[in-house]
Design a protein around this motif. Sequence first.
Motif: not given
Length: 199
Positions: A22-23, A26, A31, A34, A57-58, A61, A104, A108
């Motif tokens: 995931a990172w 990103v 974001y 993602l 996804r929030t 992340a 990020l 978000m």
Amino acid sequence: MRVRGRTRRRGAALEEAILEAAWAEVMERGYEGLTMENVARRAGTSRPVLHRRWTSRTALATAALAQQFARANIVIPDMGSLREELCVLLRCMSDRAGSRDLQLFFDMQKDLVAERSSFADIRARIVDGSQFHAVLGRAIERGEIDPARLTPRIASLPLDLARHEMLMTFQPLSDDTIREIVDDIFLPLVCRDKPSSQM
């Protein structure tokens, strides 16, 4: 003939691999780029596996960011002075929060509103306040701080001001900013009054 397949990861190993993936997504796509599908593909797992752990996804992340923060854990030694320790803490905090991390948070925002969440919720998930509380605890033991003045709002003030400055400027904290937060704002609010001299 038996064909060897990929070892199936479970538990903590699988979670670490997903957060790493995931990172990486990103960092490469931002974001907005993602997706659960891409993370699952990169981690060598499936989208349902991700959704069982993170519903959006929030959330994913945020967990990935928390993992990165945990690896860059800040440790403040006993320096014998609240001022010195707090200045070092704010400098370390600033150095750890890169511009991509700050971007990020902004990216978000829309999802946070949709989920009825906030930056405060994210902070609670990613920030370990143990070092800051240790700094304050030592200052109380040394008699530098009047505990009666240390309300929850005042106690959180230096970190809140530091975060606000970085989010507003997308820049690391300057030495002058740290000095202003510590010397001009926080310490006058919490330090014990010096006894007045008798004539």
